[in-house]
Design a protein around this motif. Structure first.
Motif, mmCIF file in Angstrom:
data_model
loop_
_atom_site.group_PDB
_atom_site.id
_atom_site.type_symbol
_atom_site.label_atom_id
_atom_site.label_comp_id
_atom_site.label_asym_id
_atom_site.label_seq_id
_atom_site.Cartn_x
_atom_site.Cartn_y
_atom_site.Cartn_z
ATOM 1 N N CYS A 22 -49.722 19.469 -4.676
ATOM 2 C CA CYS A 22 -49.388 20.716 -5.413
ATOM 3 C C CYS A 22 -50.364 21.870 -5.230
ATOM 4 O O CYS A 22 -50.277 22.866 -5.952
ATOM 5 C CB CYS A 22 -49.209 20.445 -6.906
ATOM 6 S SG CYS A 22 -47.702 19.560 -7.231
ATOM 7 N N LYS A 25 -50.090 23.117 0.193
ATOM 8 C CA LYS A 25 -50.182 22.806 1.629
ATOM 9 C C LYS A 25 -48.866 23.135 2.345
ATOM 10 O O LYS A 25 -48.857 23.838 3.354
ATOM 11 C CB LYS A 25 -50.537 21.322 1.838
ATOM 12 C CG LYS A 25 -51.876 20.928 1.233
ATOM 13 C CD LYS A 25 -52.231 19.478 1.507
ATOM 14 C CE LYS A 25 -51.298 18.480 0.857
ATOM 15 N NZ LYS A 25 -51.249 18.588 -0.632
ATOM 16 N N SER A 27 -46.455 24.963 1.351
ATOM 17 C CA SER A 27 -46.140 26.394 1.236
ATOM 18 C C SER A 27 -46.895 27.204 2.285
ATOM 19 O O SER A 27 -46.364 28.170 2.831
ATOM 20 C CB SER A 27 -46.522 26.899 -0.156
ATOM 21 O OG SER A 27 -45.800 26.207 -1.139
ATOM 22 N N SER A 38 -41.176 29.306 -1.298
ATOM 23 C CA SER A 38 -40.286 28.756 -2.314
ATOM 24 C C SER A 38 -41.121 28.415 -3.531
ATOM 25 O O SER A 38 -42.236 27.902 -3.397
ATOM 26 C CB SER A 38 -39.613 27.486 -1.773
ATOM 27 O OG SER A 38 -39.082 26.756 -2.856
ATOM 28 N N HIS A 41 -41.654 22.760 -5.599
ATOM 29 C CA HIS A 41 -42.628 21.863 -4.953
ATOM 30 C C HIS A 41 -41.992 21.359 -3.661
ATOM 31 O O HIS A 41 -40.904 20.796 -3.680
ATOM 32 C CB HIS A 41 -42.945 20.708 -5.910
ATOM 33 C CG HIS A 41 -43.942 19.742 -5.358
ATOM 34 N ND1 HIS A 41 -45.040 20.142 -4.632
ATOM 35 C CD2 HIS A 41 -44.013 18.409 -5.437
ATOM 36 C CE1 HIS A 41 -45.735 19.072 -4.282
ATOM 37 N NE2 HIS A 41 -45.134 18.017 -4.762
ATOM 38 N N LEU A 42 -42.665 21.607 -2.539
ATOM 39 C CA LEU A 42 -42.005 21.412 -1.246
ATOM 40 C C LEU A 42 -42.254 20.062 -0.589
ATOM 41 O O LEU A 42 -41.514 19.667 0.296
ATOM 42 C CB LEU A 42 -42.511 22.482 -0.265
ATOM 43 C CG LEU A 42 -42.174 23.922 -0.611
ATOM 44 C CD1 LEU A 42 -42.907 24.852 0.334
ATOM 45 C CD2 LEU A 42 -40.681 24.142 -0.488
ATOM 46 N N ASP A 128 -53.294 34.850 -5.650
ATOM 47 C CA ASP A 128 -52.488 35.786 -6.459
ATOM 48 C C ASP A 128 -52.665 35.499 -7.957
ATOM 49 O O ASP A 128 -52.364 36.347 -8.796
ATOM 50 C CB ASP A 128 -51.005 35.677 -6.073
ATOM 51 C CG ASP A 128 -50.491 34.254 -6.146
ATOM 52 O OD1 ASP A 128 -49.760 33.920 -7.082
ATOM 53 O OD2 ASP A 128 -50.857 33.444 -5.278
ATOM 54 N N ALA A 156 -50.046 31.751 -0.447
ATOM 55 C CA ALA A 156 -48.784 31.501 0.264
ATOM 56 C C ALA A 156 -47.686 32.344 -0.377
ATOM 57 O O ALA A 156 -46.791 32.844 0.300
ATOM 58 C CB ALA A 156 -48.432 30.019 0.209
HETATM 59 P P1 GDP Z 1 -48.369 20.671 -1.718
HETATM 60 O O1 GDP Z 1 -47.997 19.500 -2.568
HETATM 61 O O2 GDP Z 1 -49.851 20.818 -1.614
HETATM 62 O O3 GDP Z 1 -47.688 20.697 -0.375
HETATM 63 O O4 GDP Z 1 -47.887 21.993 -2.536
HETATM 64 P P2 GDP Z 1 -46.544 22.862 -2.394
HETATM 65 O O5 GDP Z 1 -46.588 23.700 -1.164
HETATM 66 O O6 GDP Z 1 -45.358 21.994 -2.587
HETATM 67 O O7 GDP Z 1 -46.742 23.872 -3.650
HETATM 68 C C1 GDP Z 1 -46.888 23.362 -4.969
HETATM 69 C C2 GDP Z 1 -46.475 24.450 -5.946
HETATM 70 O O8 GDP Z 1 -47.389 25.549 -5.866
HETATM 71 C C3 GDP Z 1 -45.064 25.027 -5.678
HETATM 72 O O9 GDP Z 1 -44.446 25.278 -6.918
HETATM 73 C C4 GDP Z 1 -45.373 26.327 -4.938
HETATM 74 O O10 GDP Z 1 -44.355 27.281 -5.133
HETATM 75 C C5 GDP Z 1 -46.691 26.756 -5.603
HETATM 76 N N1 GDP Z 1 -47.529 27.580 -4.716
HETATM 77 C C6 GDP Z 1 -47.894 27.308 -3.456
HETATM 78 N N2 GDP Z 1 -48.664 28.291 -2.965
HETATM 79 C C7 GDP Z 1 -48.810 29.204 -3.951
HETATM 80 C C8 GDP Z 1 -49.511 30.453 -4.047
HETATM 81 O O11 GDP Z 1 -50.170 30.941 -3.123
HETATM 82 N N3 GDP Z 1 -49.441 31.096 -5.259
HETATM 83 C C9 GDP Z 1 -48.736 30.602 -6.310
HETATM 84 N N4 GDP Z 1 -48.725 31.306 -7.445
HETATM 85 N N5 GDP Z 1 -48.059 29.438 -6.244
HETATM 86 C C10 GDP Z 1 -48.091 28.748 -5.074
#
Ligand code: GDP
Length: 182
Positions: A22, A25, A27, A38, A41-42, A128, A156
């Motif tokens: 979360c 990564k 994103s 998006s 959670h991706l 942000d 992201a």
């Molecule tokens: P991963 O588990 O590390 O791959 O994380 P994800 O890419 O799935 O992102 C986890 C959550 O953080 C999602 O709800 C994204 O939309 C949010 N998120 C990712 N990057 C950013 C960012 O730069 N700013 C904000 N505010 N939210 C982000």
């Protein structure tokens, strides 16, 4: 007559994403490769392997980017994930101190699995959300320096610093490749 100086140097690099769940990564990869974001959670829906070519000076580097696809939560990143990596993007969330504390464990794991074969870029994501910041840029920079890693910050969501981060890592990988072939 062909211009010898115009000849491009070509590289192929494997880059792995690491860090807690979360932190953003997937994103970061989605923004870098497809310029999309998006709010979901991706990790579980994102393909775990993507490619993108980066041009730096006279060099062309094809990046093969591996994402954890959520497996980091289960400590299930096997040797295949790490094998042959040239660079690591080690991500934490600047609004989550715990995710920064865990970076130290990831660095240990990287050093165990990869030795000094890979360049490390530590990324503080979600800038942000500055009002919710729990990790100062200075703390992260000082830590990165002690580990011989670069430190950069990104969003992201707002597309801040992402190309710069991948380009900085690519430059380090090119220098590394050149140093080890001369
Ligand atoms: P991963 O588990 O590390 O791959 O994380 P994800 O890419 O799935 O992102 C986890 C959550 O953080 C999602 O709800 C994204 O939309 C949010 N998120 C990712 N990057 C950013 C960012 O730069 N700013 C904000 N505010 N939210 C982000």
């Amino acid at each position: 007559m062909p211009d010898a100086t115009a000849e491009q140097k070509q590289f192929k690099f494997k880059v792995v994403l690491l860090g807690e769940g979360c932190v953003g990564k997937s994103s970061l990869v989605l923004r870098f490769v497809e310029n999309k974001f998006s709010s979901r959670h991706l990790s579980t829906i994102q393909a775990s392997f993507q490619s993108k070519t980066v041009h730096i000076d006279d060099c062309k580097a094809e990046l093969h980017i591996w994402d954890t696809a959520g497996q980091e939560k289960y400590h299930a990143l096997g040797p295949i994930y790490y094998r042959g990596s040239n660079g690591v993007l080690l991500v934490f969330d600047i609004t989550d101190r715990r995710s920064f504390e865990k970076v130290k464990n990831w660095v240990l794991e990287i050093k165990t699995c990869l030795g000094k074969t890979a360049e490390i870029l530590i990324v503080g994501n979600k800038i942000d959300l500055e009002d919710e910041r729990q990790v100062s840029r200075q703390d992260a920079e000082v830590y990165a320096e002690t580990e011989g890693a670069l430190y950069m910050e990104t969003s992201a969501q707002e597309n801040m610093g992402i190309s710069d981060a991948f380009e900085a890592l690519t430059s380090k990988m090119i220098d590394h490749a050149r140093t080890n072939t001369t």
